[in-house]
Design an enzyme around this catalytic site. Sequence first.
Site, PDB file in Angstrom:
ATOM      1  N   TYR A 181     -12.368   6.105  13.319  1.00  0.00           N
ATOM      2  CA  TYR A 181     -11.235   6.294  12.406  1.00  0.00           C
ATOM      3  C   TYR A 181     -10.982   7.788  12.202  1.00  0.00           C
ATOM      4  CZ  TYR A 181      -8.330   6.020   8.182  1.00  0.00           C
ATOM      5  OH  TYR A 181      -7.302   6.159   7.271  1.00  0.00           O
ATOM      6  N   LYS A 232      -7.472   9.933  13.151  1.00  0.00           N
ATOM      7  CA  LYS A 232      -6.623  10.678  12.226  1.00  0.00           C
ATOM      8  C   LYS A 232      -6.536  12.161  12.608  1.00  0.00           C
ATOM      9  CE  LYS A 232      -5.185   7.299   9.750  1.00  0.00           C
ATOM     10  NZ  LYS A 232      -3.746   6.948   9.717  1.00  0.00           N
ATOM     11  N   GLY A 255       0.797  -1.217   0.000  1.00  0.00           N
ATOM     12  CA  GLY A 255       0.000   0.000   0.000  1.00  0.00           C
ATOM     13  C   GLY A 255       0.836   1.277   0.000  1.00  0.00           C
ATOM     14  N   ILE A 256       0.351   2.251   0.732  1.00  0.00           N
ATOM     15  CA  ILE A 256       0.988   3.567   0.773  1.00  0.00           C
ATOM     16  C   ILE A 256       2.423   3.470   1.282  1.00  0.00           C
ATOM     17  CG2 ILE A 256       0.935   5.756   2.055  1.00  0.00           C
ATOM     18  CD1 ILE A 256      -2.137   5.724   1.670  1.00  0.00           C
ATOM     19  N   VAL A 292       2.727  -3.065  15.914  1.00  0.00           N
ATOM     20  CA  VAL A 292       2.783  -1.806  16.678  1.00  0.00           C
ATOM     21  C   VAL A 292       1.628  -1.648  17.660  1.00  0.00           C
ATOM     22  CG1 VAL A 292       4.137  -0.598  14.921  1.00  0.00           C
ATOM     23  CG2 VAL A 292       1.625  -0.443  14.865  1.00  0.00           C
TER      24      VAL A 292
HETATM   25  P1  NDP Z   1      -3.113  -1.080   3.897  1.00  0.00           P
HETATM   26  O1  NDP Z   1      -4.232  -1.745   4.613  1.00  0.00           O
HETATM   27  O2  NDP Z   1      -2.895  -1.367   2.455  1.00  0.00           O
HETATM   28  O3  NDP Z   1      -1.742  -1.324   4.683  1.00  0.00           O
HETATM   29  C1  NDP Z   1      -1.699  -1.090   6.057  1.00  0.00           C
HETATM   30  C2  NDP Z   1      -0.297  -1.184   6.521  1.00  0.00           C
HETATM   31  O4  NDP Z   1      -0.279  -0.963   7.944  1.00  0.00           O
HETATM   32  C3  NDP Z   1       0.292  -2.554   6.262  1.00  0.00           C
HETATM   33  O5  NDP Z   1       1.629  -2.418   5.878  1.00  0.00           O
HETATM   34  C4  NDP Z   1       0.182  -3.215   7.617  1.00  0.00           C
HETATM   35  O6  NDP Z   1       1.182  -4.176   7.861  1.00  0.00           O
HETATM   36  C5  NDP Z   1       0.368  -2.051   8.549  1.00  0.00           C
HETATM   37  N1  NDP Z   1      -0.213  -2.374   9.841  1.00  0.00           N
HETATM   38  C6  NDP Z   1      -1.517  -2.445  10.176  1.00  0.00           C
HETATM   39  N2  NDP Z   1      -1.656  -2.829  11.451  1.00  0.00           N
HETATM   40  C7  NDP Z   1      -0.401  -2.992  11.932  1.00  0.00           C
HETATM   41  C8  NDP Z   1       0.116  -3.388  13.167  1.00  0.00           C
HETATM   42  N3  NDP Z   1      -0.676  -3.703  14.211  1.00  0.00           N
HETATM   43  N4  NDP Z   1       1.455  -3.449  13.328  1.00  0.00           N
HETATM   44  C9  NDP Z   1       2.274  -3.156  12.294  1.00  0.00           C
HETATM   45  N5  NDP Z   1       1.853  -2.784  11.086  1.00  0.00           N
HETATM   46  C10 NDP Z   1       0.521  -2.708  10.910  1.00  0.00           C
HETATM   47  O7  NDP Z   1      -3.374   0.475   4.120  1.00  0.00           O
HETATM   48  P2  NDP Z   1      -2.896   1.762   3.304  1.00  0.00           P
HETATM   49  O8  NDP Z   1      -1.602   1.541   2.685  1.00  0.00           O
HETATM   50  O9  NDP Z   1      -4.044   2.209   2.511  1.00  0.00           O
HETATM   51  O10 NDP Z   1      -2.771   2.779   4.539  1.00  0.00           O
HETATM   52  C11 NDP Z   1      -1.534   3.245   5.045  1.00  0.00           C
HETATM   53  C12 NDP Z   1      -1.828   4.449   5.922  1.00  0.00           C
HETATM   54  O11 NDP Z   1      -2.468   5.455   5.150  1.00  0.00           O
HETATM   55  C13 NDP Z   1      -2.771   4.143   7.094  1.00  0.00           C
HETATM   56  O12 NDP Z   1      -2.350   4.871   8.226  1.00  0.00           O
HETATM   57  C14 NDP Z   1      -4.109   4.650   6.589  1.00  0.00           C
HETATM   58  O13 NDP Z   1      -4.974   4.978   7.639  1.00  0.00           O
HETATM   59  C15 NDP Z   1      -3.668   5.855   5.787  1.00  0.00           C
HETATM   60  N6  NDP Z   1      -4.616   6.311   4.787  1.00  0.00           N
HETATM   61  C16 NDP Z   1      -4.997   5.511   3.739  1.00  0.00           C
HETATM   62  C17 NDP Z   1      -5.859   5.996   2.788  1.00  0.00           C
HETATM   63  C18 NDP Z   1      -6.276   5.182   1.604  1.00  0.00           C
HETATM   64  O14 NDP Z   1      -7.169   5.650   0.863  1.00  0.00           O
HETATM   65  N7  NDP Z   1      -5.710   4.028   1.342  1.00  0.00           N
HETATM   66  C19 NDP Z   1      -6.449   7.339   2.884  1.00  0.00           C
HETATM   67  C20 NDP Z   1      -5.985   8.102   4.021  1.00  0.00           C
HETATM   68  C21 NDP Z   1      -5.105   7.586   4.917  1.00  0.00           C
HETATM   69  P3  NDP Z   1       1.009  -5.718   7.361  1.00  0.00           P
HETATM   70  O15 NDP Z   1       1.212  -5.675   5.866  1.00  0.00           O
HETATM   71  O16 NDP Z   1       2.077  -6.437   8.065  1.00  0.00           O
HETATM   72  O17 NDP Z   1      -0.376  -6.136   7.747  1.00  0.00           O
END
Ligand code: NDP
Length: 255
Positions: free
Chosen positions: A160, A164, A21-22, A66
Amino acid sequence: MIFDLFRLDGKVALVTGATRGIGLGIVEALSDAGAHVILSSRVPKPEVVQHFKDLGRQVDYLQGDVQDPAVPARLVAEAVKLGGGKLDILVNNAGVAQHGDTHSFPEAQYRRLMDINVDSVFRACQAALGPMRAQKSGVMLNIGSISGLISNIPQPQAAYNASKAAVHMLTKSLASDYAEDGIRVNAIAPGYITTDMTNGGLADPVWGPVWRDMTPMKRPGSAIDIGAAALYLCSPASGYVTGEVLVVDGGYTVR
Ligand code: NDP
């Protein structure tokens, strides 16, 4: 050269949620700019780390959930070791989204969301203040959301949104408190970005069209759109920027 301002050669960066993802877009941008990037995630993905090594990027990996209160400080301490005794950049990107009506939102879901989206960010920033204050330099970047600025529709997601908004205010407060230590703290507020988090909603026959229609550019963004913004905020190009919440949303919040 003006573009040298975007180089990160010799810099050490820790990125959470880095293997999809991001987070992946952020790793792509920072490592391409020359940073030694330490990727972290809950679920190890050796093939992702290997991909960047194959590209000749300097990368390492740390596993950690985390939600565990002890993990953010451990990740920072181990990143400092991998970085040869310093940490220049911390990117708090790991996060989870939970939708649901507030009147029936389960306590356990609320707690998990706040633990990951807010508490872990506070703890990681707190831990990074140690090395960054000693160095008299450092950059922190927290991934917030447009959901910290507006209340999205049609999905109900009060918890959520609140998480944020907390990330944005933590960012501004730390920027104010630690500017004199040479530490800059900024956030990015992405709009809808195509990732695992949003794929279900974008494909939903009700939510997807609403999300697109409310975005003036009529499409979701990509992870590299956020990676590019992250490179700006983590590099000397943004040397006079701190406490900023940079909105990258295809225009969603202008309406
Ligand atoms: P994804 O669901 O694609 O990825 C989430 C990431 O967070 C993964 O790498 C995951 O790790 C990690 N993660 C989640 N829980 C934990 C944990 N308990 N411990 C360690 N790592 C964790 O999400 P996005 O890439 O879309 O989101 C990334 C950030 O951007 C987030 O903070 C989200 O709230 C924010 N965001 C996203 C938007 C969107 O439209 N996509 C819009 C606005 C904000 P693992 O792969 O190991 O599970």
